[in-house]
Enzyme design. Structure first.
Site, PDB file in Angstrom:
ATOM      1  N   GLU A 199      77.561   8.290  13.875  1.00  0.00           N
ATOM      2  CA  GLU A 199      77.265   9.724  13.796  1.00  0.00           C
ATOM      3  C   GLU A 199      77.823  10.316  12.500  1.00  0.00           C
ATOM      4  O   GLU A 199      77.166  11.147  11.845  1.00  0.00           O
ATOM      5  CB  GLU A 199      77.857  10.438  15.014  1.00  0.00           C
ATOM      6  N   GLU A 236      75.649   9.391   9.687  1.00  0.00           N
ATOM      7  CA  GLU A 236      74.424  10.188   9.781  1.00  0.00           C
ATOM      8  C   GLU A 236      74.648  11.599   9.248  1.00  0.00           C
ATOM      9  O   GLU A 236      73.811  12.150   8.522  1.00  0.00           O
ATOM     10  CB  GLU A 236      73.961  10.222  11.243  1.00  0.00           C
ATOM     11  N   CYS A 262      76.945  13.188  22.097  1.00  0.00           N
ATOM     12  CA  CYS A 262      77.785  12.398  23.007  1.00  0.00           C
ATOM     13  C   CYS A 262      77.658  12.809  24.469  1.00  0.00           C
ATOM     14  O   CYS A 262      77.976  12.034  25.365  1.00  0.00           O
ATOM     15  CB  CYS A 262      79.253  12.522  22.597  1.00  0.00           C
ATOM     16  N   SER A 269      72.016  14.288  16.317  1.00  0.00           N
ATOM     17  CA  SER A 269      72.245  12.916  15.884  1.00  0.00           C
ATOM     18  C   SER A 269      71.523  11.976  16.836  1.00  0.00           C
ATOM     19  O   SER A 269      71.427  12.230  18.037  1.00  0.00           O
ATOM     20  CB  SER A 269      73.746  12.619  15.899  1.00  0.00           C
ATOM     21  N   LYS A 322      76.700  11.329  33.459  1.00  0.00           N
ATOM     22  CA  LYS A 322      76.745   9.939  33.008  1.00  0.00           C
ATOM     23  C   LYS A 322      76.050   9.002  33.990  1.00  0.00           C
ATOM     24  O   LYS A 322      75.532   7.951  33.602  1.00  0.00           O
ATOM     25  CB  LYS A 322      78.198   9.493  32.809  1.00  0.00           C
ATOM     26  N   GLU A 328      72.526   9.342  32.987  1.00  0.00           N
ATOM     27  CA  GLU A 328      72.331   8.753  31.670  1.00  0.00           C
ATOM     28  C   GLU A 328      72.227   7.238  31.759  1.00  0.00           C
ATOM     29  O   GLU A 328      71.373   6.615  31.103  1.00  0.00           O
ATOM     30  CB  GLU A 328      73.489   9.134  30.750  1.00  0.00           C
ATOM     31  N   GLU A 343      65.374   3.996  28.712  1.00  0.00           N
ATOM     32  CA  GLU A 343      65.528   3.563  27.317  1.00  0.00           C
ATOM     33  C   GLU A 343      66.864   2.885  27.064  1.00  0.00           C
ATOM     34  O   GLU A 343      67.056   2.247  26.018  1.00  0.00           O
ATOM     35  CB  GLU A 343      65.351   4.752  26.352  1.00  0.00           C
ATOM     36  N   CYS A 388      84.940  17.430  28.309  1.00  0.00           N
ATOM     37  CA  CYS A 388      85.045  16.400  29.349  1.00  0.00           C
ATOM     38  C   CYS A 388      86.257  16.600  30.261  1.00  0.00           C
ATOM     39  O   CYS A 388      86.238  16.160  31.410  1.00  0.00           O
ATOM     40  CB  CYS A 388      85.106  15.017  28.715  1.00  0.00           C
TER      41      CYS A 388
END
Length: 589
Positions: free
Chosen positions: A284, A287, A310, A330, A369, A372, A377, A514
Site C-alpha cells: 500500500e 502504491e 484494510c 488502494s 472479517k 471477507e 475472489e 479495530c
C-alpha cells in the site's frame, strides 16, 4: 449558563440546564437502571428513545412517573429513584418484557453478557406473572451476524448504531403493536441488504437478538483433523482486549499469554497478522508513493486521494454506497487476506504441503472479517485463503471451553517467520494507525532520509474526522482520517464534491477502529475502555525494537525469496484485489 440545583434521593446536585435526571443522578453516584439508553460521548453516539421505561423515577409534584433518560432537570426539582412505587413499576415493565422473551438463557450466545438478564437479577425477578402469546419472527443467519428477533426488546440501540452512527440504514422499527421489531425493510436477510457486517449492531444489542455467527466448532473440527496443518493468525487489536474476558483491566496487553493459549489449543503454528500488516505497508505504501510521484510530475489522471483498504466493513460500505469511487482505494488486500495468501503459498511450499491441506484460522476484532474470508475472489480453485475467521469473544470462549487458566499462562513468542513484526504493524488496530504506519515507511522511501521522529501525534486521537499535513522534506502531504462509517460518508461526500485536498485518507468502519470492532469484548458504552485499548497498542509499538515496516527482516526476506518487489507480478497476483459495484436496487414485485 448558570447551573440549577436539584435534589435526588435527598442529595443536592448542581447541573447545567438541559441535563437529564439520569445524568444528574450519575454525577452523584446514583445508578438508575436503563435498558434502551446508551451514550458514547466522544464518539457522538446517544440512544435515548425512552421506550423501555425501566429508568422511571418519581418527581415531586407530578402525578405520573417520569423516564429519567428523557426528563430534563428544572430548578428546585426533587426526585426519588428508589420508592416502592418506582421499584414496582420497573419490575412490572421488566416482567412484561420477559413474558414475550425466549427463556433459553442456558444456551443463549449472550448469556452472562446480557443486560436484560443482569437487570432481571438486579430487580430480583424470579417468576413471570403475565403469560400470553409470544412473538414469532423469521430468523437470519448471514455470513457474519445471526438475528434471533424473538429476543429483541425494541430498545432500538442497533437502529441508532446502524442509521445514525454508521449511516448504513439497514435496520429500523417495522410492523406495529405486538408484532413490532427492529429489522431490515420487508424483513429481508442481511445478505440481501446493504449491510456492511461491521457488527456495531451486535456490539450495542443488550440481549441475544444480534450475535456473531459462531464458528468455534469449525475450529475444533480442524484442530482434531490429523490430515490438516492448522495455522492461526491474530490481529493487533485482539491483544489489547482479550484480557478483559478473563477479568483483566481494559488495555492490558496479553500478547504472550494469547500466544501460549493458542498453542495449548493445539494450533500447529501461531503467527501474527502484524506480519501481514507490515507486508500491507510495503504494498500500500508503494502504491501511495507511485500515485503521489505521478501526481507531482503533472499526471492529471492519477487517482488521488488514495484510500486505505484494510477494513472490510469500510470496503463493503464503499461498494454499496460509493461504487463510482471503486478505483480510488488502494488495491492492496487486507492484512488478514494477505496473510492467508502467503501462508498457503510461500509457507505451505516451505512445509512441503498442498495449500488445501493447510487450514488458516484468523482471530479478529471484526465481524466483517468473517464475510471477507468467504468472498470468492479470496480463494484458489474454491479453497479459501482464510478458512475460518473468529472474533476475540469466540477465542475467549475456546480458551474457557478448553479449561485453560489464561491468567497464569507464561508469555510465549509467535512462531517464525510469519510471526515477526514491527511497531508500525501493531498500531493498525486503532484509528490513525494504518496511515501513521504508512507515513513512517513512505517518508523514508520518498525522501531517502531517516525520519526525524517516529510518533505522529497529529494523526492520533478519537475525533471522528481528523486531518493533518506531514512534511515530506519540503513536500506537504495532506492526510485525512475517519472512523465510523457516518464520518466516512461525510468525507466521501466532500471528496465527490471536490472539497478534499487530501493525498491519502484512512477509513475504519468501527468507532475507534479495530479496538472498537464488533467482535471485541463488549465495552457497554464506556469510551474509556477504547482509550485504554488504544493506549496499549501505542505502548507495544514503542517497546518494539523495530518500528518501521520496511525494516522487518522477514518481510525483506519474503520479497528476496518469493515476491520480488512490491507491486510486481507475483506480489500483485497474491496481495492485491479489485472492488465491485454493489449498489442495491430494491424491487417490490
Amino acid at each position: 449558563m448558570e447551573k440549577i440545583n436539584i435534589i435526588i434521593d435527598d442529595k443536592q446536585v448542581a447541573v447545567e440546564p438541559g441535563t437529564t435526571v439520569l445524568h444528574a443522578a450519575r454525577l452523584i453516584g446514583i445508578k438508575i437502571p436503563t435498558l434502551c439508553y446508551m451514550k458514547l460521548d466522544d464518539l457522538n453516539f446517544e440512544n435515548k428513545p425512552g421506550g423501555c421505561r425501566i429508568c422511571v423515577v418519581e418527581i415531586e409534584g407530578r402525578r405520573n412517573l417520569a423516564p429519567a433518560c428523557k426528563t430534563e432537570c428544572t430548578a428546585g426539582m426533587k426526585v426519588k429513584t428508589n420508592t416502592i412505587r418506582v421499584i414496582n413499576s420497573r419490575r412490572t415493565v421488566l416482567e412484561l418484557i420477559l413474558s414475550n422473551h425466549p427463556a433459553e438463557c442456558l444456551i443463549c450466545a449472550k448469556s452472562g453478557d446480557c443486560e436484560l438478564q443482569s437487570l432481571a437479577h438486579k430487580l430480583g425477578i424470579r417468576e413471570i406473572h403475565y403469560q400470553g402469546e409470544k412473538s414469532k419472527f423469521k430468523g437470519d443467519k448471514s455470513p457474519s451476524i445471526i438475528r434471533e428477533m424473538e429476543k429483541c426488546v425494541m430498545c432500538r440501540r442497533c437502529e441508532t448504531a446502524c442509521n445514525e452512527v454508521q449511516t448504513v440504514g439497514v435496520l429500523s422499527a417495522i410492523n406495529r403493536g405486538f408484532n413490532s421489531v427492529v429489522a431490515p425493510a420487508f424483513e429481508m436477510d442481511f445478505d440481501k441488504t446493504t449491510c456492511t457486517y461491521c457488527g456495531q449492531c451486535v456490539a450495542v444489542c443488550p440481549t441475544g437478538a444480534l450475535t456473531e455467527r459462531d464458528l468455534t466448532w469449525r475450529v475444533i473440527e480442524a484442530l482434531v483433523n490429523p490430515e490438516k496443518t492448522v495455522v492461526v493468525q491474530t490481529a493487533p487489536a485482539v491483544r489489547a482486549a482479550l484480557g478483559e474476558a478473563f477479568g483483566m483491566e481494559p488495555g492490558t496487553l496479553v500478547t504472550g499469554k494469547m500466544t501460549a493459549a493458542l498453542r495449548k489449543l493445539g494450533f500447529n503454528y501461531v503467527f501474527d497478522t502484524d506480519f501481514a500488516a507490515d507486508l500491507t505497508i510495503m504494498e500500500e505504501g508503494t502504491e501511495i508513493l507511485d500515485r503521489l510521484s505521478k501526481f507531482l510530475k503533472g499526471d492529471k489522471d492519477v487517482k488521488l486521494p488514495i484510500l486505505t483498504s484494510c477494513c472490510p466493513g469500510w470496503v463493503n460500505f464503499l461498494e454499496h454506497n460509493f461504487p463510482e469511487l471503486k478505483d480510488v482505494p488502494s488495491t492492496a488486500k487486507s492484512p488478514q487476506q494477505m496473510f492467508g495468501a502467503i501462508a498457503k503459498s510461500y509457507f505451505a511450499d516451505k512445509l512441503g504441503i498442498k495449500r488445501e491441506d493447510m487450514i488458516v484460522v484468523s482471530v479478529m476484532p471484526c465481524l466483517a472479517k468473517k464475510y471477507e474470508s468467504m468472498r470468492p475472489e479470496f480463494s484458489v480453485n474454491g479453497d479459501p485463503d482464510v478458512n475460518i475467521s473468529i472474533s476475540t469473544r469466540e477465542l475467549a470462549q475456546l480458551i474457557r471451553n478448553a479449561n485453560i487458566d489464561f491468567n497464569s499462562l507464561p508469555d510465549e513468542d509467535f512462531d517464525s517467520p510469519l510471526g515477526a513484526s514491527t511497531g508500525a504493524a501493531v498500531i493498525f488496530g486503532t484509528t490513525g494507525g494504518v496511515i501513521e504506519a504508512a507515513v513512517r515507511s513512505a517518508y523514508e522511501l520518498f525522501t531517502k532520509k531517516q525520519l526525524p521522529k517516529l510518533d505522529f501525534e497529529e494523526l492520533r486521537g478519537l475525533e471522528g474526522i481528523r486531518q493533518a499535513t506531514i512534511d515530506f522534506d519540503g513536500t506537504p502531504i495532506n492526510i485525512g482520517i475517519a472512523h465510523g462509517l457516518g464520518n466516512a460518508r461525510k468525507l466521501l461526500d466532500d471528496l465527490k464534491a471536490g472539497k478534499c485536498s487530501f493525498h491519502a485518507i484512512e477509513i475504519m468502519a468501527c468507532p475507534g477502529g479495530c479496538i472498537g470492532g464488533g467482535g471485541q469484548p463488549y465495552h457497554h458504552g464506556n469510551v474509556e475502555i477504547l482509550r485504554k485499548r488504544q493506549s496499549a497498542l501505542y505502548i507495544e509499538d514503542k517497546n518494539k525494537p523495530l518500528r518501521k515496516s520496511h525494516e522487518n527482516p522477514f518481510i525483506v526476506q519474503l520479497y528476496d525469496e518469493f515476491l520480488g518487489k512490491p507491486l510486481e507480478h507475483k506480489a500483485h497476483e497474491l496481495l492485491h484485489t479489485h472492488y465491485f459495484d454493489k449498489k442495491k436496487k430494491i424491487i417490490i414485485e
